[in-house]
Scaffold this active site. Structure first.
Site, short mmCIF file in Angstrom:
data_model
loop_
_atom_site.label_atom_id
_atom_site.label_comp_id
_atom_site.label_asym_id
_atom_site.label_seq_id
_atom_site.Cartn_x
_atom_site.Cartn_y
_atom_site.Cartn_z
N LYS A 197 0.86 -1.18 0.00
CA LYS A 197 0.00 0.00 0.00
C LYS A 197 0.89 1.23 0.00
O LYS A 197 1.68 1.43 0.93
CB LYS A 197 -0.90 -0.01 1.24
CG LYS A 197 -1.76 1.22 1.35
CD LYS A 197 -2.76 1.09 2.48
CE LYS A 197 -3.56 2.36 2.64
NZ LYS A 197 -4.51 2.26 3.76
N LYS A 250 -2.13 -1.45 -3.91
CA LYS A 250 -3.02 -0.29 -3.82
C LYS A 250 -2.22 0.99 -3.87
O LYS A 250 -1.22 1.08 -3.16
CB LYS A 250 -3.76 -0.39 -2.49
CG LYS A 250 -4.62 0.79 -2.16
CD LYS A 250 -5.22 0.62 -0.81
CE LYS A 250 -6.00 1.88 -0.49
NZ LYS A 250 -6.50 1.91 0.84
C1 PBG Z 1 -6.95 3.23 5.68
C2 PBG Z 1 -7.42 3.16 4.29
C3 PBG Z 1 -7.33 4.15 3.32
C4 PBG Z 1 -7.92 3.63 2.16
C5 PBG Z 1 -8.35 2.35 2.45
N1 PBG Z 1 -8.02 2.07 3.77
C6 PBG Z 1 -6.87 5.55 3.41
C7 PBG Z 1 -5.49 5.86 3.78
O1 PBG Z 1 -4.62 5.02 3.87
O2 PBG Z 1 -5.27 7.05 3.99
C8 PBG Z 1 -8.05 4.36 0.87
C9 PBG Z 1 -9.04 3.82 -0.08
C10 PBG Z 1 -9.40 4.75 -1.19
O3 PBG Z 1 -8.78 5.81 -1.40
O4 PBG Z 1 -10.34 4.41 -1.91
N2 PBG Z 1 -7.86 2.64 6.57
#
Ligand code: PBG
Length: 327
Positions: A197, A250
């Site tokens: 991520k 992601k």
């Molecule tokens: C954190 C989380 C995020 C997303 C999914 N889980 C946000 C982040 O890391 O700031 C982002 C998903 C998206 O942008 O669609 N719990």
């Protein structure tokens, strides 16, 4: 490769010929729909930066999930937005917390006919908006956060989640969660690991939707540097070794090289998350008449599959499924 006398256009002449030689398919079964559920509202609240998406009440969540399933998508990822936040994010493991109630509502609606996945993180639940607890230097404390992730996993499993999806990028999170689930007899609950991520600008709209923007600093101390693909592969392998059932990259489109690398190197079930900012870009351009939304969405999602993702998490899930069925 020395193929003789190629006339590739021969196989592009008709729709039937093209269908015959098409390499990648995109099916509603490959899609997972992310959804937001908020505590303390009576009506669904539209998310301005994500046209078509809402913060749901339990009732509107149930109705939307039914509509999505009707279109053919049978997997959901749930994000809870609690009414009360604190330094530790304790609503995240409250058995009566909003996410747990939403998980239970979808399980009672669908039983095992859909897959209910619970996002497992703290940023929506902490008053500072970070994905873990802070130490005295106001940095996220990895190992104290893992203790809390174990509690969240149990609460989500008890509420009926088929899978939990840790998204906080703490070191060792998959192993700890697997251990906590097994110890409590939840051997059947799977882990969809946000393995690679990246610290992406494309989460902007999500932070409005989930009300989880960090109040200070950023997530670069725990999410990955967008410049690093070798490191992404190490994260993915580590999560597989710790017991992940599916690993995820992601965001999706800027990281298709990582998707391909991970698929080729591991052959493991792989998901990619087409995130909120990717969705917002398509919606904004389509609203302006600059892009054909249907063609764009189907092309983008097919490309994510072609790069090697088995599953795609996308806010376009319902629309895409409807379009795919129309053929
Ligand atoms: C954190 C989380 C995020 C997303 C999914 N889980 C946000 C982040 O890391 O700031 C982002 C998903 C998206 O942008 O669609 N719990």
């Amino acid at each position: 490769m020395g193929f003789p006398d190629q006339r590739p256009r021969r196989m592009r002449r008709t729709a039937a010929l093209r269908a015959l030689v098409r390499e990648t398919d995109l099916r509603p079964d490959d899609l997972i729909a992310p959804m937001f559920v908020k505590e303390g509202i009576d009506e669904p609240v539209p998310i301005a930066s994500m046209p078509g998406q809402h913060q749901h009440t339990i009732d509107s969540l149930r109705a939307e999930a039914l509509a999505i399933a009707e279109a053919g998508v049978r997997a959901f990822v749930l994000f809870g937005v609690p009414a009360r936040k604190d330094a530790e994010g304790s609503e995240a493991w409250n058995p009566e917390g909003i996410a747990q109630r939403a998980i239970a509502a979808l399980r009672s609606e669908f039983g095992d006919d859909a897959v209910v996945i619970a996002d497992l993180c703290l940023d929506e639940y902490t008053d500072h908006g970070h994905c873990g607890v802070l130490n005295e230097r106001r940095e996220v404390d990895n190992d104290r956060t893992l203790v809390l992730y174990r509690r969240i996993a149990l609460a989500q499993a008890q509420a009926g989640a088929h899978m939990v999806a840790p998204s906080g990028m703490m070191d060792g999170q998959v192993g700890e969660i697997r251990d906590a689930l097994d110890e409590a007899g939840h051997q059947d609950v799977g882990i969809l690991a946000y393995a690679a991520k990246f610290a992406s600008a494309l989460y902007g709209p999500f932070r409005e939707a989930a009300e989880g923007a960090p109040r200070f600093g950023d997530r670069a101390g725990y999410q990955q540097d967008p410049a690093n693909a070798d490191e992404a592969l190490r994260e993915i392998v580590a999560d597989i070794e710790q017991g992940a059932d599916v690993v995820m990259v992601k965001p999706a489109l800027p990281y298709l090289d990582v998707v391909r690398l991970a698929k080729d190197a591991t052959g493991f079930p792989l998901a990619a998350y087409h995130v909120s900012g990717e969705y917002a870009m398509v919606k904004a351009a389509a609203a302006n008449g600059w892009l054909d939304e249907r063609r764009t969405v189907l092309e983008l999602l097919t490309s994510i599959r072609r790069a090697g993702a088995d599953l795609v998490l996308t806010y376009h899930a319902r629309d895409a499924a409807v379009w795919l069925r129309q053929g």
